[in-house]
Design a protein around this motif. Structure first.
Motif, mmCIF file in Angstrom:
data_model
loop_
_atom_site.group_PDB
_atom_site.id
_atom_site.type_symbol
_atom_site.label_atom_id
_atom_site.label_comp_id
_atom_site.label_asym_id
_atom_site.label_seq_id
_atom_site.Cartn_x
_atom_site.Cartn_y
_atom_site.Cartn_z
ATOM 1 N N UNK A 37 18.555 -1.720 13.622
ATOM 2 C CA UNK A 37 17.517 -2.206 12.707
ATOM 3 C C UNK A 37 16.812 -3.443 13.309
ATOM 4 N N UNK A 38 15.492 -3.445 13.238
ATOM 5 C CA UNK A 38 14.749 -4.605 13.737
ATOM 6 C C UNK A 38 14.944 -5.797 12.793
ATOM 7 N N UNK A 39 14.918 -6.981 13.354
ATOM 8 C CA UNK A 39 15.016 -8.165 12.490
ATOM 9 C C UNK A 39 13.714 -8.350 11.705
ATOM 10 N N UNK A 40 12.610 -8.073 12.368
ATOM 11 C CA UNK A 40 11.295 -8.172 11.700
ATOM 12 C C UNK A 40 10.540 -6.873 11.972
ATOM 13 N N UNK A 41 10.052 -6.274 10.905
ATOM 14 C CA UNK A 41 9.313 -5.024 11.027
ATOM 15 C C UNK A 41 7.997 -5.185 10.255
ATOM 16 N N UNK A 42 6.909 -5.093 10.966
ATOM 17 C CA UNK A 42 5.594 -5.300 10.337
ATOM 18 C C UNK A 42 4.791 -4.009 10.495
ATOM 19 N N UNK A 43 4.339 -3.466 9.372
ATOM 20 C CA UNK A 43 3.604 -2.190 9.428
ATOM 21 C C UNK A 43 2.247 -2.336 8.748
ATOM 22 N N UNK A 44 1.216 -2.264 9.557
ATOM 23 C CA UNK A 44 -0.171 -2.267 9.062
ATOM 24 C C UNK A 44 -0.445 -3.413 8.077
ATOM 25 N N UNK A 45 0.045 -4.592 8.387
ATOM 26 C CA UNK A 45 -0.076 -5.746 7.482
ATOM 27 C C UNK A 45 -1.528 -6.244 7.433
ATOM 28 N N UNK A 46 -2.004 -6.431 6.206
ATOM 29 C CA UNK A 46 -3.404 -6.853 6.046
ATOM 30 C C UNK A 46 -3.499 -8.019 5.063
ATOM 31 N N UNK A 47 -4.515 -8.807 5.271
ATOM 32 C CA UNK A 47 -4.792 -9.882 4.313
ATOM 33 C C UNK A 47 -6.278 -10.188 4.304
ATOM 34 N N UNK A 48 -6.839 -10.113 3.118
ATOM 35 C CA UNK A 48 -8.245 -10.491 2.935
ATOM 36 C C UNK A 48 -8.303 -11.721 2.038
ATOM 37 N N UNK A 49 -9.315 -12.541 2.234
ATOM 38 C CA UNK A 49 -9.535 -13.690 1.349
ATOM 39 C C UNK A 49 -10.882 -13.522 0.683
ATOM 40 N N UNK A 50 -10.943 -13.957 -0.563
ATOM 41 C CA UNK A 50 -12.225 -13.898 -1.261
ATOM 42 C C UNK A 50 -12.802 -15.302 -1.345
ATOM 43 N N UNK A 51 -14.016 -15.457 -0.886
ATOM 44 C CA UNK A 51 -14.664 -16.764 -1.005
ATOM 45 C C UNK A 51 -15.969 -16.583 -1.787
ATOM 46 N N UNK A 52 -16.490 -17.683 -2.266
ATOM 47 C CA UNK A 52 -17.775 -17.608 -2.964
ATOM 48 C C UNK A 52 -18.806 -18.423 -2.196
ATOM 49 N N UNK A 53 -20.045 -17.935 -2.247
ATOM 50 C CA UNK A 53 -21.141 -18.608 -1.541
ATOM 51 C C UNK A 53 -22.164 -19.029 -2.596
ATOM 52 N N UNK A 54 -22.717 -20.235 -2.403
ATOM 53 C CA UNK A 54 -23.752 -20.702 -3.317
ATOM 54 C C UNK A 54 -23.174 -21.477 -4.480
#
Lengths: 268, 322
Positions: B1-18
């Motif tokens: 077993x791997x100690x760390x297993x990362x599969x297709x990890x994603x992160x989006x941030x929402x910001x506002x303009x104006x």
């Protein structure tokens, strides 16, 4: 196992209470401490007691002394607790706090503990100034009932402080909000104004604030009333403090969960 | 077993303009990265600023909830089993913040030990041991506000090791340290590797990754663009040579002109006090020197050398010269 966990939680509570107080309480140098918790309340007391007695006679001095002595609980409870909660954001320790497995309730309530003791010292100092400067007679008071009243009142104002501290996690201008809340208490709690003389809408507001019943209770005890007579007031005062503390804790948890979702843990 | 297993990890941030006519904008920070780290491995995540390194570490340390994909630490899901993950990992983020400056080193560690439910009898022995390990025993009773940046960073390491975690995340631990401090910290990381800790190290110092990591992944604009051992990544640029020319006051338009030469793959300029070092990646090696010198006609030149490509050169090729 459960006992061990409980023991560790108690340790976290007291260790966290002490170390977070030393680590985050920015008044903790002798000169600032004296200025903020002793001399500043003294000048406030002098101001209100002198104006009050000028308007209503020296026999009313006890009214202003007790009211303003109890306001010290608000000074410590609101400003001190806010620093201890919001300080984690300023020091950049929030990620390490929220990345640790510690029970959040224990950490959260631990932040108020030392300020409750501080508030009690502040109130007792205020009463001492009243005795020294205005010769207020406390001989009729049951000392234990008075101590209990001071403890419950500092707890309730610290409950409000916990809520304000959580607001400090989401805003930059928490001291502005704190100042407003402090002056709302100054006006609405009955520290300097007889609640019976206030307009009805102000009396309604007073009913939902900490300190109101604590001040009333302290005045009754110093006038010679028994603990049994003031117990309903103290229970209500405790309930209001608990309500604000739980509201603060809910906000604290909401902040942690939302910050992890939105990525705003270190963003003001 | 791997100690760390990362599969297709994603992160989006929402910001506002104006201000009045506010518009929401979605910014993808991590766009589906996957990798595995074996137990006891020291794995480097390299990338330029804003590549998604810290965001990835924050997700893996349960401080940020991913918007897609999954990751497991020691078989535990970072979202669903976050409470079980936390006692088994330690982490530090670069920079000076994150300690209670009004407390001394011992009290900082005491406080964090309690946050990790460390038995008082254990922490009583572990705190002096860790302070010794990071070389802070002599200054342990001084307030952290009087510490140098390197000392604070070493105290961060001690804090992260308090509960003896199996997995460590070190996010740019040598950032801002002087050369001596950075070298000491790298030695500390090597010692941790000897203790068979699984370590994920993020850095943008290539020599650091080359010296420490068994494998590295290069992340750019939220995506992993290469992953291998440092030596194999260097092999990927074997077709290149690097010509280094010391030059005084090179104008930007000359650099742009050199970039357009057909034998040139990449050009960068490093400021070295009064002179600049022009680094040209080329497949022609020393043969390219006369042409390059002719392009620099009229400028005062210093030493001209060619060298074999380093991991940094491989990195530059991978991230497109950023």
């Amino acid at each position: 196992m459960i006992m061990e966990k409980l023991k560790l939680n108690i340790k976290i509570f007291f260790e966290g209470a002490y170390l977070s107080y030393v680590g985050l309480f920015r008044w903790l140098s002798p000169s600032t401490y004296l200025a903020t918790l002793i001399f500043s309340p003294l000048t406030q007391m002098l101001f209100f007691v002198l104006i009050g007695t000028y308007a209503q006679g020296t026999d009313k001095a006890y009214f202003y002394v007790i009211g303003n002595a109890l306001m010290n609980a608000a000074m410590s409870g609101i400003y001190g607790v806010t620093m201890s909660i919001g300080g984690d954001r300023w020091d950049g320790t929030l990620p390490y706090l929220f990345g640790a497995p510690a029970n959040r309730m224990t950490v959260f309530l631990g932040r108020a503990f030392m300020h409750i003791l501080n508030g009690m010292i502040g109130v007792l100092t205020g009463l001492l100034w009243g005795w020294l400067l205005f010769h207020i007679d406390y001989s009729a008071a049951n000392p234990w009932a008075l101590l209990l009243t001071i403890l419950v009142t500092t707890f309730s104002t610290s409950g409000l402080g916990l809520l304000m501290g959580c607001i400090g996690l989401i805003t930059r201008n928490v001291m502005f909000v704190n100042n407003t809340v402090y002056f709302v208490l100054l006006v609405f709690s009955g520290a300097n104004l007889d609640l019976a003389t206030l307009p009805s809408w102000m009396r309604i507001v007073s009913n939902y604030l900490p300190l109101t019943r604590g001040i009333a209770s302290a005045r009754l005890i110093i006038a010679g009333h028994s603990l049994t007579e003031v117990l309903p007031l103290l229970i209500e005062e405790f309930g209001i403090g608990l309500f604000f503390a739980l509201l603060g804790y809910s906000l604290f948890r909401w902040f942690e969960i939302t910050a992890k979702k939105r990525g705003t843990l270190e963003v003001f | 077993m791997s100690a760390i297993e990362v599969i297709n990890l994603q992160r989006e941030f929402q910001t506002t303009i104006g201000v009045f006519n506010r518009k929401k904008k979605i910014v993808p920070a991590v766009k589906g990265i996957s990798f595995e780290i074996a137990g006891g491995e020291l794995f480097g995540l390299l990338g330029p600023n804003g590549a998604g390194k810290t965001t990835s570490v924050k997700m893996l340390t349960t401080l940020l909830i991913p918007t897609g994909g999954t990751a497991k630490i020691l078989g535990l899901d970072i979202v669903n089993d976050a409470e079980a993950v936390r006692p088994r990992i330690g982490f530090i983020f670069g920079g000076e913040r994150g300690l209670y400056w009004r407390l001394n080193a011992t009290d900082n560690l005491r406080y964090f030990a309690s946050l990790y439910y460390l038995d008082p009898a254990v922490s009583k022995k572990r705190i002096p041991y860790l302070l010794e390990m990071v070389g802070l025993t002599d200054r342990a009773d001084e307030k952290v506000e009087g510490y140098s940046r390197g000392m604070r960073q070493r105290l961060h390491i001690a804090r992260a090791l308090l509960h003896d975690p199996e997995v460590l995340f070190l996010d740019e631990p040598t950032m801002g340290l002087d050369p001596v401090g950075a070298r000491e910290l790298r030695q500390t990381v090597r010692n941790l590797q000897d203790e068979k800790k699984t370590i994920l190290l993020t850095t943008h110092y290539m020599f650091e990754a080359d010296a420490l990591c068994q494998r590295v992944a290069v992340i750019n604009k939220g995506e992993i663009v290469a992953m291998d051992t440092p030596s194999k990544l260097k092999d990927s640029v074997n077709d290149l040579s690097v010509v280094e020319i010391e030059v005084f006051g090179i104008p930007p338009e000359t650099v742009e002109k050199i970039k357009t030469l057909s034998m040139v793959e990449n050009v960068s300029v490093e400021d070295r006090d009064q002179l600049q070092l022009l680094l040209v990646h080329t497949s022609k090696g020393a043969e390219a020197i006369p042409l390059l010198i002719s392009e620099l006609n009229g400028l005062k030149l210093g030493k001209v050398t060619t060298r074999e490509p380093t991991l940094e050169d491989a990195y530059v090729r991978l991230v497109g010269g950023e």
